[in-house]
Scaffold this motif. Structure first.
Motif, short mmCIF file in Angstrom:
data_model
loop_
_atom_site.label_atom_id
_atom_site.label_comp_id
_atom_site.label_asym_id
_atom_site.label_seq_id
_atom_site.Cartn_x
_atom_site.Cartn_y
_atom_site.Cartn_z
N SER A 405 -24.25 18.24 -8.52
CA SER A 405 -22.96 18.79 -8.91
C SER A 405 -22.13 19.02 -7.65
N LEU A 406 -20.81 19.16 -7.81
CA LEU A 406 -19.96 19.37 -6.65
C LEU A 406 -20.32 20.66 -5.94
N GLU A 407 -20.63 21.73 -6.70
CA GLU A 407 -21.03 22.98 -6.07
C GLU A 407 -22.30 22.81 -5.26
N GLU A 408 -23.27 22.06 -5.78
CA GLU A 408 -24.51 21.81 -5.05
C GLU A 408 -24.25 21.00 -3.79
N ILE A 409 -23.38 20.02 -3.88
CA ILE A 409 -23.04 19.19 -2.71
C ILE A 409 -22.52 20.05 -1.57
N LEU A 410 -21.66 21.00 -1.90
CA LEU A 410 -21.03 21.81 -0.86
C LEU A 410 -21.96 22.88 -0.32
N VAL A 411 -22.76 23.50 -1.18
CA VAL A 411 -23.69 24.54 -0.73
C VAL A 411 -24.89 23.94 -0.01
N PHE A 412 -25.30 22.75 -0.44
CA PHE A 412 -26.46 22.08 0.16
C PHE A 412 -26.04 20.72 0.71
N SER A 413 -25.06 20.72 1.60
CA SER A 413 -24.49 19.48 2.12
C SER A 413 -25.52 18.62 2.84
N ARG A 414 -26.49 19.26 3.48
CA ARG A 414 -27.53 18.49 4.17
C ARG A 414 -28.30 17.61 3.19
N LEU A 415 -28.66 18.16 2.05
CA LEU A 415 -29.41 17.38 1.06
C LEU A 415 -28.54 16.26 0.50
N ALA A 416 -27.26 16.53 0.32
CA ALA A 416 -26.35 15.50 -0.17
C ALA A 416 -26.24 14.35 0.83
N GLY A 417 -26.16 14.69 2.13
CA GLY A 417 -26.08 13.65 3.16
C GLY A 417 -27.31 12.77 3.17
N SER A 418 -28.47 13.37 2.95
CA SER A 418 -29.71 12.58 2.91
C SER A 418 -29.72 11.63 1.72
N LYS A 419 -29.18 12.08 0.60
CA LYS A 419 -29.20 11.26 -0.60
C LYS A 419 -28.36 9.98 -0.46
N VAL A 420 -27.31 10.01 0.34
CA VAL A 420 -26.47 8.82 0.48
C VAL A 420 -26.86 7.98 1.70
N GLY A 421 -27.86 8.40 2.46
CA GLY A 421 -28.34 7.59 3.58
C GLY A 421 -27.52 7.73 4.85
N ALA A 422 -27.00 8.93 5.11
CA ALA A 422 -26.26 9.17 6.35
C ALA A 422 -27.18 9.03 7.56
N THR A 423 -26.59 8.81 8.71
CA THR A 423 -27.36 8.60 9.95
C THR A 423 -27.74 9.93 10.58
#
Length: 620
Positions: A405-423
């Protein structure tokens, strides 16, 4: 490990204790593959953006990169290993303000060299461990907003506390020493001084009332017993780097907030807590005396920290705003620029080994004089992916790309970055945007853990460890900071040419006369020069022999030349930099100095110093 051992750990080692990271990071591997494709000096190290086509080659020769720093209006200083400040010939420095100095007349004389500051006066004096700062012109006055990142309890608390608070009052004392100071400064004719009792003077600390905006404000993830609406957090903490909005407000960045939380009872050790380094014992024992920091009582309280917070230095009655749309992680700084179409762009680094670099782009546009409502609360968060062909892209963090969810993305941005394959990167710290070119730089401070069998030294991997650090640079596609694509190279790979004659000597613009390690703070001046501040190893031994104390250097993006401008007292980090309105004085932060600096006796005191040219000309 007991709490006495924890307090002596660096923040990096504390994080490693909580959440050990893999030896290698994605950006290391990208650089290795890029070097393998093009050679160690075949374009990846294209440090002179004005001397070559961006990313296409080196300066004309390594010799030109090692030339004397003739583009700078000072004679570079040598290394130092003492407990003093050194600046070039023709320059002078003095302390502007030290930890414990009064902001209000009632606190005059509140600091004691033996005992520090009392609880009663602790929110009326300048804070501890100065960090990021910015200067603002308000109605003809000059106002500095400056962070106080953390405390040194063995220095700040009474001696009988033995480095750990023993009651609620001492916790309050530590809370008040941290956060943000807003203060008016003025040139008295013998250098700048703080204007005591100025109506602009203000302390903002761990108990100051805040508000939140953006999509995560009011969500279940940020609600607590004390704030069931999830809209009114208290305090800003571990304020590291900073930023300045285009409309003249201050952005303070919350970094290692995780260390302030612990538990007096059972709590759920979630994946999210682990990724953010949150565990059962805090560094300062806050949880023993304040239930707000007790995970067994307020498990959502950590979610209310780790944000970019906006402060209006012109209005001492204003309430600081935590902008959830910019994501929650260990913010180093926030560098604001503008896209071609007028949208607001904020670049941000997450300062921990193996984390990411981010960008926020507003949905709305702005021009001078227009309203700013919604610019930092309505937009999209992106995370960086670097490719080994020296291209890169900003990956959007949305419910569709992450499954969160958008709220989860913002509160747990690190986990969101891992999910999309950030460097993943080696501690992405300060980001600075060139005011004269559409390009930006990020200091990758170091990664001393890298190496071993997983990453052996070979032609494609010339540096098994990154103990010296490097600075990566990127240029957005179409010269537009709002673009999704970019190209990248390295402005400098720090090293030691006195000890090494291989890749550990650093890039060709590193010489015996300017070598340094662990670039951290960075800022551009109005003439397009990049100022680099270090927070590294100052033992002057082994791999760091000849490097001396931490320092501040200045680099020329046009030629790649770098020169040392200032050296700090032993034990200190150089962090935070801004200039007076006429750019004739530089204000420089000196954090956690050793010895008894700057007073010569008693407790060491972090401070801001003012530096100026004796002939009255511009700095640098």
């Amino acid at each position: 490990m007991n709490r006495d051992d924890i307090i002596d750990l660096s923040w990096d080692d504390f994080d490693e204790l909580r959440d050990p990271r893999p030896e290698g990071n994605g950006f290391d591997q990208v650089v290795e593959r890029a070097i393998s494709r093009r050679g160690f000096l075949g374009g990846v190290l294209a440090f002179g953006s004005g001397a070559t086509v961006f990313g296409s080659g080196l300066l004309s020769s390594a010799t030109s990169a090692r030339a004397q720093a003739s583009v700078f209006a000072f004679e570079p200083v040598g290394i130092a290993t003492d407990f003093d400040i050194h600046v070039p010939a023709g320059y002078t420095w003095k302390s502007l303000v030290r930890w414990g100095d009064a902001l209000f007349s009632e606190a005059e004389g509140a600091f004691s060299p033996e005992t520090g500051v009392s609880v009663e006066m602790s929110d009326k004096v300048f804070g501890e461990n100065t960090d990021g700062m910015e200067l603002f012109e308000v109605d003809g006055k000059q106002v500095i907003a400056v962070n106080s990142e953390y405390v040194n309890p063995k220095v700040n608390l009474p001696a009988d506390s033995e480095g750990m608070p023993k009651n609620a009052d001492e916790v309050v004392l530590l809370k008040h020493m941290q956060g943000v100071t807003v203060m008016e400064v003025a040139d008295t004719g013998n250098g700048y001084e703080v204007v005591v009792d100025s109506p602009f003077n203000r302390r903002i600390h761990h108990d100051t009332q805040m508000t939140m905006d953006g999509p995560a404000a009011g969500s279940d993830l940020v609600k607590t017993n004390a704030d069931p609406e999830g809209m009114s957090p208290k305090g800003t903490m571990n304020n590291c780097g900073s930023g300045k909005t285009l409309w003249g407000t201050y952005l303070t960045c919350e970094e290692n907030f995780n260390g302030y939380f612990g538990a007096t009872g059972a709590f759920e050790e979630t994946e999210e807590f682990k990724r953010y380094g949150i565990g059962g014992e805090g560094r300062y024992a806050y949880e023993k005396y304040d239930p707000r920091y007790d995970l067994s009582k307020e498990p959502n309280e950590p979610h209310r920290h780790g944000w970019v917070t906006e402060i209006d230095p012109a209005d001492p009655e204003s309430t600081p705003v935590k902008h959830t749309a910019l994501g929650r992680f260990k913010h180093e700084n926030a560098e604001m620029v503008q896209a071609v179409d007028g949208r607001i762009v904020v670049y941000m680094g997450d300062d921990e080994r193996g984390e990411f670099m981010y960008k926020f782009v507003s949905n709305g546009t702005w021009a001078e004089g227009q309203p700013t409502d919604g610019l930092l609360s309505d937009g999209k968060l992106y995370v960086a992916k670097f490719n080994d062909d020296q291209s890169g892209e900003w990956l959007p963090l949305t419910p569709e790309t992450t499954g969160m969810s958008l709220e989860e993305i913002l509160v747990f941005s690190r986990l969101a970055g891992s999910k999309v394959g950030a460097t993943t990167m080696d501690r992405p710290e300060w980001i600075a945007a060139n005011p004269l070119r559409v390009e930006a730089y990020c200091a990758l401070t170091n990664n001393s853990k890298r190496g071993g069998d997983a990453m052996p030294v070979n032609a494609a991997n010339p540096r098994a460890t990154n103990e010296y650090g490097q600075i990566v640079r990127w240029r957005p596609e179409g010269e537009d900071h709002g673009a999704d694509a970019f190209t990248w190279d390295l402005f400098v790979m720090a090293g030691n040419p006195e000890v090494h004659d291989d890749a550990y000597a650093g890039s060709p613009n590193v010489t015996p006369g300017n070598m340094f390690n662990s670039p951290d703070g960075m800022a551009f001046d109005s003439q397009g020069k990049l100022w680099i501040q270090t927070d590294g190893e100052d033992s002057n031994e082994g791999d760091f022999a000849g490097m001396g104390n931490n320092q501040m250097l200045v680099g020329d993006p046009e030629t790649g030349e770098i020169a040392r401008f200032l050296t700090a007292p032993n034990g200190a980090e150089v962090t935070g930099l801004c200039w007076s309105a006429d750019r004739k004085t530089a204000f420089v932060g000196i954090q956690h100095p050793g010895g008894s600096w700057p007073d010569g006796t008693g407790k060491p005191r972090s401070a801001i110093i003012a530096v100026w040219r004796e002939d009255g000309q511009l700095i640098g």
